[in-house]
Structure formats: structure tokens, C-alpha cells
Design a protein around this motif. Structure first.
Motif, PDB file in Angstrom:
ATOM      1  N   ARG A 117       0.805  -1.203   0.000  1.00  0.00           N
ATOM      2  CA  ARG A 117       0.000   0.000   0.000  1.00  0.00           C
ATOM      3  C   ARG A 117       0.851   1.272   0.000  1.00  0.00           C
ATOM      4  O   ARG A 117       0.330   2.354  -0.146  1.00  0.00           O
ATOM      5  CB  ARG A 117      -0.937   0.012   1.218  1.00  0.00           C
ATOM      6  CG  ARG A 117      -1.774  -1.238   1.357  1.00  0.00           C
ATOM      7  CD  ARG A 117      -2.732  -1.384   0.228  1.00  0.00           C
ATOM      8  NE  ARG A 117      -3.716  -0.310   0.257  1.00  0.00           N
ATOM      9  CZ  ARG A 117      -4.618  -0.113  -0.689  1.00  0.00           C
ATOM     10  NH1 ARG A 117      -4.630  -0.875  -1.745  1.00  0.00           N
ATOM     11  NH2 ARG A 117      -5.495   0.870  -0.587  1.00  0.00           N
ATOM     12  N   ARG A 129       3.029   4.155  -1.476  1.00  0.00           N
ATOM     13  CA  ARG A 129       3.095   4.615  -2.851  1.00  0.00           C
ATOM     14  C   ARG A 129       3.985   5.837  -3.007  1.00  0.00           C
ATOM     15  O   ARG A 129       4.017   6.435  -4.075  1.00  0.00           O
ATOM     16  CB  ARG A 129       1.687   4.948  -3.342  1.00  0.00           C
ATOM     17  CG  ARG A 129       0.737   3.786  -3.273  1.00  0.00           C
ATOM     18  CD  ARG A 129      -0.619   4.157  -3.826  1.00  0.00           C
ATOM     19  NE  ARG A 129      -0.461   4.696  -5.171  1.00  0.00           N
ATOM     20  CZ  ARG A 129      -1.482   5.018  -5.948  1.00  0.00           C
ATOM     21  NH1 ARG A 129      -2.701   4.877  -5.536  1.00  0.00           N
ATOM     22  NH2 ARG A 129      -1.278   5.522  -7.157  1.00  0.00           N
ATOM     23  N   ASP A 130       4.678   6.254  -2.000  1.00  0.00           N
ATOM     24  CA  ASP A 130       5.435   7.488  -2.078  1.00  0.00           C
ATOM     25  C   ASP A 130       6.486   7.465  -3.183  1.00  0.00           C
ATOM     26  O   ASP A 130       6.787   8.498  -3.784  1.00  0.00           O
ATOM     27  CB  ASP A 130       6.113   7.791  -0.735  1.00  0.00           C
ATOM     28  CG  ASP A 130       5.095   8.192   0.321  1.00  0.00           C
ATOM     29  OD1 ASP A 130       4.065   8.773  -0.064  1.00  0.00           O
ATOM     30  OD2 ASP A 130       5.333   7.909   1.503  1.00  0.00           O
ATOM     31  N   ARG A 156       5.063   7.213  -7.680  1.00  0.00           N
ATOM     32  CA  ARG A 156       4.549   8.200  -8.606  1.00  0.00           C
ATOM     33  C   ARG A 156       5.323   9.499  -8.463  1.00  0.00           C
ATOM     34  O   ARG A 156       5.840   9.844  -7.420  1.00  0.00           O
ATOM     35  CB  ARG A 156       3.059   8.480  -8.318  1.00  0.00           C
ATOM     36  CG  ARG A 156       2.132   7.352  -8.686  1.00  0.00           C
ATOM     37  CD  ARG A 156       0.696   7.751  -8.378  1.00  0.00           C
ATOM     38  NE  ARG A 156       0.344   8.995  -9.026  1.00  0.00           N
ATOM     39  CZ  ARG A 156      -0.072   9.099 -10.275  1.00  0.00           C
ATOM     40  NH1 ARG A 156      -0.196   8.030 -11.001  1.00  0.00           N
ATOM     41  NH2 ARG A 156      -0.366  10.274 -10.809  1.00  0.00           N
ATOM     42  N   ARG A 164      -3.583  13.556  -7.700  1.00  0.00           N
ATOM     43  CA  ARG A 164      -3.950  12.145  -7.627  1.00  0.00           C
ATOM     44  C   ARG A 164      -5.265  11.966  -8.369  1.00  0.00           C
ATOM     45  O   ARG A 164      -6.230  12.708  -8.162  1.00  0.00           O
ATOM     46  CB  ARG A 164      -4.076  11.702  -6.174  1.00  0.00           C
ATOM     47  CG  ARG A 164      -2.828  12.014  -5.340  1.00  0.00           C
ATOM     48  CD  ARG A 164      -2.877  11.287  -4.018  1.00  0.00           C
ATOM     49  NE  ARG A 164      -2.699   9.864  -4.207  1.00  0.00           N
ATOM     50  CZ  ARG A 164      -3.170   8.936  -3.380  1.00  0.00           C
ATOM     51  NH1 ARG A 164      -3.872   9.301  -2.322  1.00  0.00           N
ATOM     52  NH2 ARG A 164      -2.967   7.656  -3.611  1.00  0.00           N
ATOM     53  N   ASP A 180      -5.725   6.483  -9.478  1.00  0.00           N
ATOM     54  CA  ASP A 180      -5.002   6.219  -8.238  1.00  0.00           C
ATOM     55  C   ASP A 180      -5.966   5.806  -7.130  1.00  0.00           C
ATOM     56  O   ASP A 180      -5.620   4.986  -6.273  1.00  0.00           O
ATOM     57  CB  ASP A 180      -4.253   7.476  -7.768  1.00  0.00           C
ATOM     58  CG  ASP A 180      -3.217   7.933  -8.762  1.00  0.00           C
ATOM     59  OD1 ASP A 180      -2.489   7.072  -9.285  1.00  0.00           O
ATOM     60  OD2 ASP A 180      -3.131   9.150  -9.016  1.00  0.00           O
ATOM     61  N   ILE A 181      -7.171   6.421  -7.136  1.00  0.00           N
ATOM     62  CA  ILE A 181      -8.133   6.249  -6.051  1.00  0.00           C
ATOM     63  C   ILE A 181      -9.516   5.973  -6.618  1.00  0.00           C
ATOM     64  O   ILE A 181      -9.912   6.570  -7.626  1.00  0.00           O
ATOM     65  CB  ILE A 181      -8.221   7.530  -5.186  1.00  0.00           C
ATOM     66  CG1 ILE A 181      -6.838   8.014  -4.764  1.00  0.00           C
ATOM     67  CG2 ILE A 181      -9.115   7.311  -3.968  1.00  0.00           C
ATOM     68  CD1 ILE A 181      -6.832   9.441  -4.242  1.00  0.00           C
ATOM     69  N   ASP A 239      -1.966  -1.285  -6.273  1.00  0.00           N
ATOM     70  CA  ASP A 239      -1.650   0.011  -5.684  1.00  0.00           C
ATOM     71  C   ASP A 239      -2.868   0.923  -5.578  1.00  0.00           C
ATOM     72  O   ASP A 239      -2.760   2.033  -5.042  1.00  0.00           O
ATOM     73  CB  ASP A 239      -0.575   0.730  -6.502  1.00  0.00           C
ATOM     74  CG  ASP A 239       0.817   0.152  -6.249  1.00  0.00           C
ATOM     75  OD1 ASP A 239       0.997  -0.475  -5.191  1.00  0.00           O
ATOM     76  OD2 ASP A 239       1.698   0.327  -7.106  1.00  0.00           O
ATOM     77  N   GLN A 290      -5.956   2.822  -4.282  1.00  0.00           N
ATOM     78  CA  GLN A 290      -6.503   3.192  -2.966  1.00  0.00           C
ATOM     79  C   GLN A 290      -8.022   3.263  -3.095  1.00  0.00           C
ATOM     80  O   GLN A 290      -8.548   4.078  -3.850  1.00  0.00           O
ATOM     81  CB  GLN A 290      -5.957   4.546  -2.515  1.00  0.00           C
ATOM     82  CG  GLN A 290      -6.540   5.037  -1.193  1.00  0.00           C
ATOM     83  CD  GLN A 290      -6.041   6.421  -0.824  1.00  0.00           C
ATOM     84  OE1 GLN A 290      -5.132   6.961  -1.466  1.00  0.00           O
ATOM     85  NE2 GLN A 290      -6.637   7.007   0.193  1.00  0.00           N
ATOM     86  N   ARG A 307      -1.181   9.542   0.689  1.00  0.00           N
ATOM     87  CA  ARG A 307      -1.029   8.157   0.258  1.00  0.00           C
ATOM     88  C   ARG A 307      -1.044   7.229   1.473  1.00  0.00           C
ATOM     89  O   ARG A 307      -0.341   7.480   2.453  1.00  0.00           O
ATOM     90  CB  ARG A 307       0.264   7.990  -0.534  1.00  0.00           C
ATOM     91  CG  ARG A 307       0.220   8.663  -1.900  1.00  0.00           C
ATOM     92  CD  ARG A 307       1.584   8.694  -2.563  1.00  0.00           C
ATOM     93  NE  ARG A 307       1.505   9.191  -3.932  1.00  0.00           N
ATOM     94  CZ  ARG A 307       1.404  10.469  -4.255  1.00  0.00           C
ATOM     95  NH1 ARG A 307       1.382  11.387  -3.298  1.00  0.00           N
ATOM     96  NH2 ARG A 307       1.335  10.842  -5.520  1.00  0.00           N
ATOM     97  N   THR A 352      -0.416   4.238   4.118  1.00  0.00           N
ATOM     98  CA  THR A 352       0.799   3.514   4.510  1.00  0.00           C
ATOM     99  C   THR A 352       0.501   2.097   4.964  1.00  0.00           C
ATOM    100  O   THR A 352       1.404   1.364   5.329  1.00  0.00           O
ATOM    101  CB  THR A 352       1.511   4.261   5.653  1.00  0.00           C
ATOM    102  OG1 THR A 352       0.607   4.415   6.752  1.00  0.00           O
ATOM    103  CG2 THR A 352       1.979   5.633   5.190  1.00  0.00           C
TER     104      THR A 352
END
Length: 229
Positions: free
Chosen positions: A6, A8-9, A12, A17, A64-65, A92, A94, A135, A137
Motif C-alpha cells: 500500500r 506509494r510514495d 509516482r 492524484r 489512483d483512487i 496500488d 486506494q 497516500r 501507509t
């Protein structure tokens, strides 16, 4: 989260996002889209009004989400089911789940499939934005209001909370499959009065619909036929 990375720092470059909104309440979904489009940290790339169309759009847009409702009218699938597919396809991703009521089973399933956050659907935009711009963690984040309602949903002996005798009778008759007019006749009240009882029951159970209220009651053994009375 259970086999999914999870963090993602490092995955990208900096930039907005991308977000896919999924909700069968068109007005809600469209208003949320407008709100997200005004945020420089977020880019709402699409809206879907059903789980099936959401999965198609998800593959095309690769957001991304995904911000997704839990319940969809007329569908046997839930937001948790859709999230499981999305996260399997793109680990990945979210997923933020919106719900009016969080029970233990739903939260357990949400954690199992890798959903990042569960928030109240009637919550404020600031709380939603807070989980979208950061993002995740790892681990499932549940809004405090939902945890509070989960704790308060039953009292120590597992009985229905704060229902009047008439409301409890209304719920019992709903679990027997009666509609509002039949319940009104059975209880000797007007249809409008019966509708008020039903509305109050849904609010106290944090249910979207009569069907969901019945499911909650049966799951917890809160019906006359299950020995509640």
C-alpha cells in the motif's frame, strides 16, 4: 494490506492524484465530482453509476483512487466486491468506501480485500479530502463516527437500541416481508404514520433501505421469530 503493497510514495511523480467516483446516486456522484475538480491536489477523471460500469471505467482510466458507495440499488454486489476486483487488478489502487452504516462483517471484509478507508457517506468533504491527498501507509482507516455508531448499535444484551414498541413492531413486520400498506393495516395506523415509523427505524439502524434494515435485523437476531421478544 495482506499481500498488497500500500505504500506509494516512491511509485509516482508529484502531481494531482486521479480519482474515480462510483455511486448510484447520480446527484451525489456529480456533486462530488465537481468538488474534487476544484481541488488542485486531485483530478477526478471519471464517474460511474453502477459497479459494472465502474469496473469498465477503472480499466480504462487506471485511477489512483476509487471513491465508492457500499450499497447499490438492485445489485447483489457491494462496494467491497468491486474493491476486491479493482485491487486484484491494480494492487496500488486506494479504495475509499462510503457508507451510512458500518457493521463488523463489512469492516472485516473491507480489511480483508485491502480497502484503505471507510468513511460516512453523510460526512464532510474535509474528512474525505484528508484521506484522498495522503497516500496510505497500510491498514484500514475507519472514521470515528462509524466506529461510534458501531459501538452504539447494540446494547450489552444485544437487543435493538432505542426503538419504541411501535418501531420494533414495524421492524418485525418488515422482516416478515410485509409492505408499508400491509403493515399499516396490521398495526391499525395510517399509511403516513407507518411510513414515519419505517423512516425512524431506518435512521436508528443506519440503513439505506427497508431491505438493508431487514438484513441488519436478521443478521443480529433482532426479529420476533428469532426470539428477540
Amino acid at each position: 494490506m495482506q499481500g498488497n503493497d500500500r505504500g506509494r510514495d516512491d511509485a509516482r511523480v508529484d502531481g494531482p492524484r486521479t480519482v474515480l467516483v462510483v455511486d448510484d446516486h447520480k446527484t451525489f456522484a456529480d456533486l462530488l465530482e465537481l468538488a474534487l475538480q476544484r481541488d488542485p491536489a486531485l483530478d477526478c477523471v471519471g464517474v460511474a453509476y453502477s459497479i459494472e460500469s465502474a469496473l469498465d471505467r477503472f480499466d480504462d482510466l487506471e485511477p489512483d483512487i476509487a471513491v465508492m458507495d457500499h450499497r447499490f440499488a438492485g445489485s447483489d454486489l457491494t462496494g467491497v466486491d468491486a474493491a476486491a476486483v479493482m485491487i486484484e487488478r491494480r494492487p496500488d489502487t486506494q479504495v475509499v468506501l462510503l457508507t451510512a452504516h458500518a457493521d463488523r462483517r463489512m469492516l472485516r471484509d473491507a480489511a480483508r480485500v485491502g480497502i484503505a478507508s471507510v468513511l460516512p457517506k453523510d460526512g464532510n468533504l474535509a474528512d474525505l479530502r484528508a484521506v484522498l491527498v495522503v497516500r496510505p501507509t497500510g491498514g484500514l482507516v475507519v472514521h470515528p463516527a462509524l466506529l461510534k455508531s458501531l459501538v452504539e448499535s447494540t446494547d450489552a444484551d444485544g437487543r435493538l437500541p432505542n426503538l419504541s414498541a411501535r418501531e420494533a413492531e414495524t421492524l418485525d413486520l418488515l422482516t416478515l416481508g410485509l409492505d408499508v400498506r400491509m403493515i399499516a393495516d396490521q398495526m391499525g395506523v395510517s399509511v403516513n404514520t407507518c411510513r414515519a415509523y419505517v423512516k425512524s427505524v431506518l435512521a436508528k439502524l443506519h440503513a439505506h433501505s427497508q431491505l438493508e434494515a431487514v438484513a441488519i435485523a436478521r443478521r443480529n437476531g433482532w426479529t420476533a421469530e428469532d426470539g428477540r421478544r
